[in-house]
Design an enzyme around this catalytic site. Structure first.
Site, short mmCIF file in Angstrom:
data_model
loop_
_atom_site.label_atom_id
_atom_site.label_comp_id
_atom_site.label_asym_id
_atom_site.label_seq_id
_atom_site.Cartn_x
_atom_site.Cartn_y
_atom_site.Cartn_z
N HIS A 1 0.85 -1.09 -0.10
CA HIS A 1 -0.04 -0.17 0.19
C HIS A 1 0.69 1.26 -0.04
O HIS A 1 1.88 1.24 0.57
CB HIS A 1 -0.87 0.00 1.08
CG HIS A 1 -1.99 1.11 1.02
ND1 HIS A 1 -1.89 2.10 1.23
CD2 HIS A 1 -3.42 0.83 0.67
CE1 HIS A 1 -3.16 2.83 1.24
NE2 HIS A 1 -4.06 1.87 0.75
N ASP B 1 -8.16 -5.32 -0.10
CA ASP B 1 -8.59 -6.41 -1.12
C ASP B 1 -8.37 -7.75 -0.82
O ASP B 1 -8.89 -8.70 -1.45
CB ASP B 1 -7.93 -5.98 -2.35
CG ASP B 1 -8.34 -4.53 -3.05
OD1 ASP B 1 -9.51 -4.47 -2.56
OD2 ASP B 1 -7.64 -3.70 -3.59
N1 ACO Z 1 3.89 -7.49 -4.76
C1 ACO Z 1 5.12 -7.48 -4.89
N2 ACO Z 1 6.02 -6.57 -4.59
C2 ACO Z 1 5.55 -5.31 -4.38
C3 ACO Z 1 4.22 -5.19 -4.05
C4 ACO Z 1 3.27 -6.22 -4.59
N3 ACO Z 1 1.84 -6.28 -4.35
N4 ACO Z 1 3.87 -3.62 -3.59
C5 ACO Z 1 4.99 -3.42 -3.60
N5 ACO Z 1 5.89 -4.16 -3.91
C6 ACO Z 1 7.18 -3.97 -4.00
C7 ACO Z 1 7.90 -3.36 -5.17
O1 ACO Z 1 8.27 -4.11 -6.16
C8 ACO Z 1 9.10 -2.44 -4.67
O2 ACO Z 1 10.03 -3.29 -4.57
P1 ACO Z 1 11.56 -2.95 -4.88
O3 ACO Z 1 12.01 -1.82 -4.21
O4 ACO Z 1 12.24 -4.24 -4.63
O5 ACO Z 1 11.47 -2.61 -6.55
C9 ACO Z 1 8.62 -1.98 -3.43
O6 ACO Z 1 7.70 -3.15 -2.77
C10 ACO Z 1 8.04 -0.66 -3.56
O7 ACO Z 1 6.77 -0.81 -4.16
P2 ACO Z 1 6.21 0.67 -4.89
O8 ACO Z 1 5.48 -0.02 -6.32
O9 ACO Z 1 7.11 1.82 -5.09
O10 ACO Z 1 5.09 1.07 -3.78
P3 ACO Z 1 4.05 1.93 -4.05
O11 ACO Z 1 3.72 2.77 -2.79
O12 ACO Z 1 4.01 2.72 -5.19
O13 ACO Z 1 2.81 0.65 -4.14
C11 ACO Z 1 0.88 -0.21 -4.48
C12 ACO Z 1 1.52 0.97 -3.85
C13 ACO Z 1 0.66 0.40 -6.14
C14 ACO Z 1 -0.57 -0.42 -3.88
C15 ACO Z 1 1.64 -1.68 -4.61
O14 ACO Z 1 1.86 -2.17 -3.49
C16 ACO Z 1 0.65 -2.58 -5.67
O15 ACO Z 1 1.00 -2.49 -6.69
N6 ACO Z 1 0.15 -3.54 -4.81
C17 ACO Z 1 -0.54 -4.58 -5.65
C18 ACO Z 1 -1.89 -4.08 -6.14
C19 ACO Z 1 -2.94 -3.76 -4.98
O16 ACO Z 1 -3.19 -4.43 -4.18
N7 ACO Z 1 -3.46 -2.54 -5.09
C20 ACO Z 1 -4.58 -2.41 -4.05
C21 ACO Z 1 -4.12 -1.08 -3.31
S1 ACO Z 1 -5.27 -0.86 -1.99
C22 ACO Z 1 -6.81 -0.21 -2.65
O17 ACO Z 1 -6.90 0.27 -3.47
C23 ACO Z 1 -8.08 -0.62 -1.80
#
Ligand code: ACO
Length: 372
Positions: free
Chosen positions: A260, A311
């Site tokens: 998140h 989710d």
């Molecule tokens: N699975 C695997 N790795 C992940 C995930 C994930 N779900 N989320 C973050 N990471 C990792 C990234 O790959 C990154 O790793 P790295 O530093 O080794 O490259 C690190 O964690 C940081 O990730 P970011 O994408 O920079 O974090 P951000 O704050 O942008 O992400 C997000 C937030 C978009 C929600 C992300 O966690 C994601 O894509 N999750 C999956 C989609 C999801 O579940 N969305 C629902 C959100 S809640 C809602 O809308 C109610």
């Protein structure tokens, strides 16, 4: 190059003030903890709180229910015919997004006064009519006739009845209602910010909500709940869970339902729903899915330090209630409409056009003759 400060994804940047929701001391809607609301209020109470600032009195509750029922019954037949006849292959998120936009054509207030009473009325009308639109769209693609809204029934029960044309169990109504409460509001997330940007141009509620639905559809936001179930189905069996997730992580796959932008150590909504999810799995004979989910969660927590978001349990709850996957993100729409509309009114009450800058990184000044 301009040196205006910039954070990719606006991470950690405050983009405005709000009195609707806070996330610093747990998640609170207008000061009330979500755990308190989920245990003691209905989704309609919470929608009233978000839209009007206070929880309803007994009289308010009755009047709000009557208002929702009246608006639901007034859902334009023209819109219902269109969404009922939409192609079965069209994603329901597309259909409900178009439905929100179409409702404006028949809305008596559209193009009317720019005052809070009008916006509140339009917001309540959208909240009441979008479930009718979604149920009609869902039944249409299955070749089933539409079911009218029932003025006597509360929000979640009414929706499930319109969907299935049978009386839902009390358990299903209560579980859906809790998820709707938890999905209702979350400060400046991508879809809410979208709604506020549209509002800030002095555009209308319908345009704002239509745009917000578009933003919610993406898999990094609302669309994740549908993909959670696709993932669990792909894994298939508890034995396959560990090799599947280790392989996915090794391939840097993004696992839906985890991580998140603002909750780095845990999403309180996911924590709240976890016990309910386990109970429903047991009641519906879905323990094997919980076993798969448990293994995946344990390994992602250990390997990536990523906790699940809302989710992750809500998708499973919907599956255990027998709801088809294509409804999961549209259900998020029905709920978040309350939050979006509250933000619309808050933005409008103290409006300033949202118009940030960008840092230019393209080619330096050049002329056509020098570049040809
Ligand atoms: N699975 C695997 N790795 C992940 C995930 C994930 N779900 N989320 C973050 N990471 C990792 C990234 O790959 C990154 O790793 P790295 O530093 O080794 O490259 C690190 O964690 C940081 O990730 P970011 O994408 O920079 O974090 P951000 O704050 O942008 O992400 C997000 C937030 C978009 C929600 C992300 O966690 C994601 O894509 N999750 C999956 C989609 C999801 O579940 N969305 C629902 C959100 S809640 C809602 O809308 C109610």
């Amino acid at each position: 190059m301009s040196d205006i400060s910039y954070r990719p994804g606006l991470e950690g940047v405050s983009a405005g003030e709000t009195a609707i929701c806070s996330i610093d001391d747990g998640l609170r809607y207008r000061g009330y903890a979500i755990e308190d609301l989920a245990a003691n209020a209905s989704f309609a109470d919470v929608a009233f709180l978000l839209l009007r600032g206070e929880l309803p009195s007994e009289d308010d509750r009755r009047e709000f229910h009557q208002e929702l029922a009246r608006f639901a019954a007034q859902t334009p037949n023209e819109v219902l015919e269109i969404v009922h006849g939409a192609p079965a292959a069209a994603p329901l998120m597309d259909v409900i997004r178009s439905g929100a936009s179409l409702l404006a054509h028949w809305a008596p207030d559209e193009g009317g006064d720019d005052d809070m009473q009008t916006h509140l009325r339009e917001s309540t009308r959208l909240l009441a009519q979008l479930p009718v639109v979604l149920a009609a769209a869902y039944r249409g693609r299955r070749g089933l006739p539409r079911v009218d809204a029932d003025a006597e029934l509360p929000f979640a029960e009414n929706f499930l009845t319109m969907l299935h044309d049978t009386k839902p169990t009390e358990r299903a109504v209560q579980a859906l209602d809790v998820t709707l409460i938890l999905y209702a509001e979350h400060e400046f997330n991508a879809s809410t910010f979208t709604a506020r940007v549209v509002c800030s141009t002095l555009s209308d509620v319908y345009s704002s909500i239509t745009a917000a639905i578009g933003a919610l559809k993406g898999p990094l936001h609302g669309g994740a709940n549908e993909r959670v179930m696709a993932l669990l189905e792909e894994v298939g069996s508890p034995e396959n869970a560990e090799p599947w997730i280790r392989n996915a992580l090794a391939n840097k796959q993004r696992i839906m339902g985890f991580g998140h932008r603002v909750y780095k150590s845990g999403d309180p909504r996911a924590d709240y729903l976890a016990p309910l999810c386990a109970e429903l799995a047991k009641e519906s004979g879905n323990e094997h899915t919980e076993e798969i989910a448990g293994t995946i969660e344990r390994i992602i927590r250990a390997e990536k330090k990523l906790p699940p978001n809302l989710d992750w349990p809500s998708a499973r709850i919907y599956a255990y209630l027998g709801l088809p996957v294509e409804l999961y993100t549209p259900l998020f729409v029905l709920s978040r409409t309350a939050g979006w509309c509250a933000h619309f009114m808050e933005q409008r009450a103290n409006n300033r056009l949202i118009r940030p800058r960008s840092n230019y990184v393209g080619p330096g000044p050049r002329t056509m003759t020098s570049s040809s």
